[in-house]
Motif scaffolding. Structure first.
Motif, short mmCIF file in Angstrom:
data_model
loop_
_atom_site.label_atom_id
_atom_site.label_comp_id
_atom_site.label_asym_id
_atom_site.label_seq_id
_atom_site.Cartn_x
_atom_site.Cartn_y
_atom_site.Cartn_z
N ALA A 81 -15.87 22.00 12.33
CA ALA A 81 -17.51 21.86 12.91
C ALA A 81 -18.00 21.50 11.17
CB ALA A 81 -17.61 23.69 13.30
N VAL A 82 -18.58 20.43 10.82
CA VAL A 82 -19.59 20.16 9.99
C VAL A 82 -20.82 20.92 10.47
CG1 VAL A 82 -20.57 18.25 8.79
CG2 VAL A 82 -18.51 18.27 9.53
N GLN A 83 -21.60 21.05 10.01
CA GLN A 83 -23.26 22.46 9.46
C GLN A 83 -24.39 20.56 9.67
OE1 GLN A 83 -24.21 26.08 8.69
NE2 GLN A 83 -25.79 25.29 7.77
N LEU A 84 -25.06 20.83 10.30
CA LEU A 84 -26.20 19.64 10.69
C LEU A 84 -27.58 20.59 10.05
CD1 LEU A 84 -24.59 17.37 13.59
CD2 LEU A 84 -24.56 17.10 10.82
N PRO A 85 -28.72 19.17 9.32
CA PRO A 85 -28.30 18.57 9.60
C PRO A 85 -27.41 18.27 7.75
CG PRO A 85 -30.30 18.80 8.58
CD PRO A 85 -29.71 20.16 9.17
N PRO A 112 -21.39 24.17 21.87
CA PRO A 112 -21.60 26.30 21.95
C PRO A 112 -23.25 25.95 22.39
CG PRO A 112 -20.50 24.76 19.95
CD PRO A 112 -20.76 23.64 21.15
N GLN A 113 -24.03 25.30 21.69
CA GLN A 113 -25.01 25.85 21.71
C GLN A 113 -25.43 25.71 23.08
OE1 GLN A 113 -24.15 23.37 19.62
NE2 GLN A 113 -24.04 23.59 17.49
N GLY A 114 -25.80 24.89 23.60
CA GLY A 114 -25.42 25.18 25.11
C GLY A 114 -24.60 25.70 26.13
N VAL A 236 -34.70 36.53 18.21
CA VAL A 236 -34.19 36.06 16.92
C VAL A 236 -34.24 36.94 15.64
CG1 VAL A 236 -34.33 34.63 15.56
CG2 VAL A 236 -35.19 33.85 17.71
N PRO A 237 -33.60 37.53 15.46
CA PRO A 237 -31.68 37.71 15.41
C PRO A 237 -31.19 38.21 16.76
CG PRO A 237 -32.16 39.02 13.42
CD PRO A 237 -33.12 38.97 13.60
N ASP A 238 -29.74 38.43 17.11
CA ASP A 238 -29.34 39.20 18.16
C ASP A 238 -29.32 38.20 19.41
OD1 ASP A 238 -28.52 40.87 15.79
OD2 ASP A 238 -29.39 42.25 15.88
N GLY A 239 -29.57 37.04 19.41
CA GLY A 239 -30.05 36.71 20.64
C GLY A 239 -29.03 34.89 20.67
#
Ligand code: NDP
Ligand code: GUE
Length: 262
Positions: A81-85, A112-114, A236-239
């Motif tokens: 996993a490459v963190q963007l940007p 994963p986000q979706g 946010v956080p914890d969502g």
């Protein structure tokens, strides 16, 4: 009858849901260990530090690509996993195309986000079929894949982006709002249809002298206001955040299974 100001949205506890899913993942990882003597390995590649970009050693595009080739060849790594940007001097598309196809899976297929957003909705008993969903943001890592997932789940999907006119009234038509613009608290309570489900993906640091760190994390939604109107909301956080990380682990488990069973 309760007055509208008494209304309190149901808070979707992403942290708790993520913990449940993580223990399911851990069970499966233990089974892989027994069977193959290996556990799923994921590499998260972070270039620089957005908070203090002056202090990191500048890595060139070629150095990053060679690091990715090294990870591609590492038999203990099943996902990268490459963190963007990425910093501006590095071509994102070029670099991502260097990750071997089997290993890019934890991050992009299925997104994963979706997937995290989708799981939060479904595990909270919110149906998607036939609903009006508005996704705010159209990036390759969040807005676009979330929109496609919702479309596949039979929602009627509208995408709002930075050039959209009258964002407020479009968002007000939504039964499901997925906020992924990265703009601190841009969505106000009055923009939300009463009873709507609000999934807040955005994470922005805002200055807060009352915090030890000097800042705090906020979403794209004005949480206090939204709670008075929405039917469900992720904090946010914890969502969404803990769920995204969990989905990376889950996709990586699937990738590891495929690679180990070959
Ligand atoms: N919690 C989590 O697990 C995750 C959180 N994030 C967070 O989600 C946010 C979005 O991430 P990402 O998609 O990578 O960000 P990008 O910056 O790549 O994309 C942001 C998108 O939002 C749109 N946008 C920006 N400003 C507005 C506005 N005022 N009104 C409407 N649309 C707007 C942009 O439009 P345009 O295309 O026109 O420029 C763009 O499509 C960030 O805060 C990020 O940190 C990301 C991944 C996971
Ligand atoms: N290719 C790529 N994929 C990403 O998914 C991606 C990315 N690049 N770049 C950066 C953003 C941001 N992001 C977050 C993930 C989890 C939390 C998270 O778990 N946050 C905790 C809080 C953490 C804290 O308190 O600092 C929470 O929401 O509870 C936050 C932010 C993923 N992103």
């Amino acid at each position: 009858m309760a007055s509208p100001s008494d209304h309190k949205a149901t808070i979707i506890d992403g942290k708790a849901i993520a913990q449940t899913v993580r223990s399911e993942i851990a069970d499966e990882a233990r089974q892989l260990l027994e069977k193959y003597g290996k556990v799923p390995g994921v590499a998260v590649v972070i270039v620089g530090d957005r908070k203090d970009s002056q202090n990191y050693k500048r890595i060139s595009e070629a150095e990053l690509v060679s690091k990715l080739h090294e990870l591609n060849a590492n038999p203990d790594i099943h996902g990268i996993a490459v963190q963007l940007p990425l910093p501006k001097h590095i071509n994102e598309e070029k670099v991502l195309s260097e990750i071997s196809l089997e290993r890019i899976e934890p991050l992009f297929v299925p997104c994963p986000q979706g997937n995290g957003c989708w799981k939060l909705l479904s595990r909270s008993g919110i149906s998607i079929k036939g609903k009006n969903a508005v996704v705010v943001g159209r990036s390759n890592i969040v807005g676009l894949p979330v929109s496609l997932l919702l479309l596949k789940a039979d929602a009627t999907v509208t995408i709002v982006h930075s050039r959209s006119g009258d964002q407020e009234s479009t968002i007000h038509g939504a039964d499901i709002i997925i906020a992924a613009a990265g703009q601190a608290m841009m969505i106000k309570g009055s923009w939300i249809k009463p009873g709507a489900a609000v999934i807040d993906v955005g994470t922005s640091d805002v200055d807060d002298p009352s915090e030890k760190s000097g800042y705090r994390l906020v979403g794209d939604v004005d949480f206090e206001e939204a709670c008075k109107v929405a039917g469900w909301i992720t904090p946010v956080p914890d969502g969404v955040g803990p769920m995204t990380v969990t989905m990376v682990l889950m996709n990586n488990l699937d990738g590891a299974k495929r690679l180990l069973m070959q």
